[in-house]
Design a protein around this motif. Structure first.
Motif, PDB file in Angstrom:
ATOM      1  N   LEU A  99       0.851  -1.190   0.000  1.00  0.00           N
ATOM      2  CA  LEU A  99       0.000   0.000   0.000  1.00  0.00           C
ATOM      3  C   LEU A  99       0.886   1.238   0.000  1.00  0.00           C
TER       4      LEU A  99
ATOM      5  N   VAL B 113       1.927   4.758   0.887  1.00  0.00           N
ATOM      6  CA  VAL B 113       1.624   5.738   1.941  1.00  0.00           C
ATOM      7  C   VAL B 113       2.609   6.902   1.825  1.00  0.00           C
TER       8      VAL B 113
ATOM      9  N   ARG C 106      -9.083   0.258  10.859  1.00  0.00           N
ATOM     10  CA  ARG C 106      -8.152   1.197  10.255  1.00  0.00           C
ATOM     11  C   ARG C 106      -6.748   0.959  10.784  1.00  0.00           C
TER      12      ARG C 106
ATOM     13  N   THR D   2      -0.408   5.214  10.056  1.00  0.00           N
ATOM     14  CA  THR D   2       1.037   5.131   9.842  1.00  0.00           C
ATOM     15  C   THR D   2       1.666   6.500  10.058  1.00  0.00           C
TER      16      THR D   2
ATOM     17  N   SER E 241      -0.808   8.458   7.360  1.00  0.00           N
ATOM     18  CA  SER E 241      -1.737   7.858   6.405  1.00  0.00           C
ATOM     19  C   SER E 241      -2.742   7.012   7.173  1.00  0.00           C
TER      20      SER E 241
ATOM     21  N   ILE F 255      -5.258   3.880   6.693  1.00  0.00           N
ATOM     22  CA  ILE F 255      -5.553   2.769   5.787  1.00  0.00           C
ATOM     23  C   ILE F 255      -6.869   2.118   6.205  1.00  0.00           C
TER      24      ILE F 255
ATOM     25  N   LYS G 133      -7.054  -0.173   1.427  1.00  0.00           N
ATOM     26  CA  LYS G 133      -6.754   1.018   0.624  1.00  0.00           C
ATOM     27  C   LYS G 133      -6.419   2.177   1.554  1.00  0.00           C
ATOM     28  N   VAL G 134      -5.534   3.045   1.078  1.00  0.00           N
ATOM     29  CA  VAL G 134      -5.225   4.250   1.845  1.00  0.00           C
ATOM     30  C   VAL G 134      -6.349   5.243   1.612  1.00  0.00           C
ATOM     31  N   ARG G 135      -6.983   5.682   2.692  1.00  0.00           N
ATOM     32  CA  ARG G 135      -8.160   6.527   2.537  1.00  0.00           C
ATOM     33  C   ARG G 135      -7.868   8.004   2.720  1.00  0.00           C
TER      34      ARG G 135
ATOM     35  N   THR H 136      -4.826  11.185   4.218  1.00  0.00           N
ATOM     36  CA  THR H 136      -3.556  11.576   4.786  1.00  0.00           C
ATOM     37  C   THR H 136      -3.790  12.791   5.670  1.00  0.00           C
TER      38      THR H 136
END
Lengths: 393, 328
Positions: free
Chosen positions: B273, B275, B290, B293, B302, B304, B310-312, B314
């Protein structure tokens, strides 16, 4: 006693570390008595154990790991008097059973030692000599280099200047062969990274005794006159013996920065570095020695740690086994510079990032972003595989 | 209920094209991020991802851990050579704990009373009594101790030493080093699986993760990472988190700006993924929906979505974000 040993072996088996019999590894360090000279600046203490203390720190670090793996490391230091023959000393240590050597000597001396019959079954580490010839045409299979070459330093600085777009260089070259060689490396870097040497001048002024009252008037006048040249972005000075380069800083006719061997420099190590775990590393060294770690100390530390790492992974002290591992794809050394260091298998040079520093802070680290290479960006510093004629290294 | 929540979310995302908060207020939680350069703890609402507060703490906060009652945060303020205790209700530092020099990472024992701290400078693990506010023991380990992982069953503390390249198994009953396992270069983080059977150790410079059997102390597998277009040097694994059900592991890959998703049954990487830059540490939300990171170079966090992998989003936080902890 016996039960202790048995206990230790059982522990090692339990630990998942192969129960190698206790392995003792001695590494020699041959250097030469430094010639007495006053340092340029009274702020800098005279260092008499350059390289030696770095090697000692490497041995301490190796032995901490060795406690757990059943390996002990020892350093055997020999300091040559001025004019003494290094070959005799290497033979003596070889006779005592040593096969691993660090050498803080000149390029001709390194080659002479590497070509000795005794050196055939040995592995030598060059911890100081920056000569590119040792990495390009005069390579030796039993000679690895943990010190960077002049070309690596020049390229590291050249990349940073390219990033800054300071591409018009004023090159000032000192009278010594080392100065000429570093100037040649800078000319090569200029070509590689799109810079232009707009003016080049040899430095001939003898600065003389540094401590004379009102002596600065001399340097102030001389530097001001000397630097009245066509416009440029940065003055790059080649003064490896540190006799005049510093006098140019803040004294140029135009308001321009100074780099090269003084001012903004590219170096494998500096007391200013605190990133990537270097804080602890630097602190350990200072507590033991009361001074900062120099590039030669660092190169000695790298050599000892390379041996330690290879011995831990291969469980061997055999120079040919260690050499094969060091030059192979699995060797990676954590060197406190963010990315692993490893050896170039075509000339035995340790590939490593170089620090771009001013006297008090870290300015940048090269390779710079955007300088690409098909194998490792670290190979954008110095001579690459196709440029060398080492043949069967 | 779960179904309904899911629908609300999808509808909102589809219509507005933004990520709205999920409605369940019951499982609200807070994310705490230490910022090494700013000397702060950023307090983020786990649901809305709004920054609620930025708290100034001592110099160079790195490793952080939650107290057992979840009411305070232990902060390794590395350059102050002690641990600060941040009260989460008032967001004030109430007192400090002795830690030995340059504390970097810490782990709380299962009883919540003893804190194990890695002291990078003197090759020691310090045991601190958080109630008595005193040092109770020091354990000699390798050069530059770093990662600290306590097994959930309370039997083992695994400490990694960065220059010695080992995972030291410390028996918590005797506080003695019982075993040493050689791993690859610059081991950073040690993380046990929820069943205490394995410990995962990331090697930042070695570029891989060693999965070690806690009973035999043998390496089961060394997981390496390959990302097309990225050089080997840029893959530098640091933070590791393993889901509560033990099925998936997540590994932060540093300058590679990726989190690797690993199937713990096959020990194979399922997915990478993308980030932020220099992703360092990871933490789950309490509901394991979730993963947060810390991205050191891009100065953000980030978020996730673990259901979709999926990264949602930031979230900008302080400079050089380092540690992350989630509290209900």
């Amino acid at each position: 006693m016996r039960s202790l040993i048995v206990g230790a072996i059982v522990l090692m088996i339990a630990a998942g570390v192969p129960a190698a019999a206790e392995l003792e590894i001695s590494i020699g360090l041959i250097d030469r008595e430094p010639q007495a000279r006053l340092p340029l600046s009274s702020l800098e203490p005279v260092i008499v154990d350059d390289g030696l203390e770095g090697a000692r720190q490497g041995i301490r670090d190796n032995n901490t790991t060795g406690r757990f793996t059943g390996q002990t490391f020892a350093l055997v230091h020999r300091r040559l008097a001025i004019g003494a023959d290094a070959a005799l000393t290497l033979r003596e240590l070889h006779g005592q059973g040593l096969r691993l050597f660090m050498l803080n000597l000149t390029a001709p001396e390194l080659l002479a030692l590497a070509d000795l019959p005794e050196a055939r079954d040995s592995l030598l580490f060059n911890i100081a000599a920056p000569d590119d010839s040792l990495r390009v045409s005069d390579c030796r299979a039993n000679l690895l280099h943990t010190a960077p070459s002049r070309a690596m330093r020049a390229d590291a600085l050249g990349q940073y200047l390219a990033w800054k777009r300071w591409t018009r260089w004023f090159l000032v070259v000192g009278p010594h062969p080392g100065d000429q060689a570093y100037a040649a490396a800078l000319r090569r870097a200029a070509k590689r990274f799109g810079a232009k040497i707009v003016v080049e001048k040899p430095w001939t002024f003898e600065a003389g005794a540094a401590r004379t009252d009102s002596g600065h008037f001399n340097e102030q006048q001389e530097a001001n006159t000397f630097t009245q040249v066509a416009d440029y972005d940065i003055l790059l000075v080649a003064d490896e013996s540190d006799t005049f380069g510093e006098y140019l800083n803040y004294r140029t006719f135009l308001a321009r920065p100074v780099g090269g061997t003084q001012g903004l420099t590219a170096t494998p190590w500096s007391g200013v570095s605190e990133q990537w775990g270097a804080t602890q590393f630097q602190r350990r060294f200072r507590e033991q020695t009361g001074r900062f770690m120099t590039p030669v100390d660092y190169a000695a530390w790298l050599a000892v740690r390379s041996v330690g790492e290879a011995a831990t992974r291969t469980r061997s002290a055999d120079p040919s086994v260690l050499r094969a591992f060091l030059l192979g794809p699995d060797f990676r050394l954590a060197a406190f510079k963010g990315v692993p260091a490893s050896f170039r298998d075509w000339n035995g040079q340790l590939r490593q990032p170089l620090l771009i520093v001013s006297p008090r802070v870290l300015v940048s680290v090269s390779p710079q972003e955007g300088f690409l290479h098909q194998f490792s960006t670290l190979d954008t510093l110095g001579y690459d595989r196709p440029e060398t004629t080492c043949g069967q290294f | 209920m779960k179904q309904k929540q899911h629908k609300t979310w999808s509808a909102a995302t589809a219509v507005l094209g933004v990520w709205l908060l999920t409605p369940a207020a019951a499982d609200a939680y807070t994310v705490y991020v230490s910022s090494e350069k700013d000397n702060t703890i950023t307090v983020v609402d786990g649901e809305t991802l709004d920054i609620k507060a930025t708290v100034k703490v001592g110099p160079r906060p790195r490793g952080i851990a939650l107290s057992k009652d979840q009411k305070s945060l232990y902060v390794c303020t590395s350059d102050a050579d002690h641990i600060e205790v941040l009260d989460l209700a008032t967001l004030k530092v109430t007192h400090t704990l002795p830690s030995g020099p340059d504390p970097e990472l810490l782990a709380l024992g299962p009883d919540g009373r003893l804190l194990y701290v890695a002291n990078e400078d003197d090759n020691m693990v310090t045991v601190v009594d958080v109630e008595g506010r005193s040092k109770v023991a020091e354990i000699q380990v390798g050069v530059e101790p770093e990662g600290m992982g306590v097994s959930p069953d309370g039997k083992w503390l695994v400490n990694t030493s960065e220059t010695t390249n080992m995972a030291h198994f410390i028996d918590l009953a005797t506080r003695e080093v019982a075993a040493n396992v050689l791993v690859d270069q610059r081991p950073r983080v040690a993380q046990f699986t929820p069943d205490s059977k394995q410990v995962w150790v990331s090697s930042e410079i070695g570029g891989n993760v060693s999965v070690i059997d806690a009973a035999t102390k043998e390496k089961i597998k060394v997981i390496s990472f390959e990302i097309p277009g990225l050089r080997r040097e840029s893959i530098q694994p640091v933070g590791i988190r393993i889901s509560d059900d033990g099925k998936r592991a997540f590994v932060a890959l540093g300058p590679a700006a990726r989190v690797a998703v690993i199937d713990t049954a096959t020990l194979e990487v399922e997915k990478y993924l993308l980030v932020g830059q220099r992703v360092w540490n990871l933490e789950f939300s309490p509901d394991q929906q979730r993963l947060f990171t810390t991205n050191g170079v891009s100065n953000d966090m980030s978020v996730i979505d673990l259901e979709r992998l999926k990264v949602r989003k930031t979230v900008p936080v302080g400079r050089l974000p380092w540690g992350v902890v989630v509290a209900p």
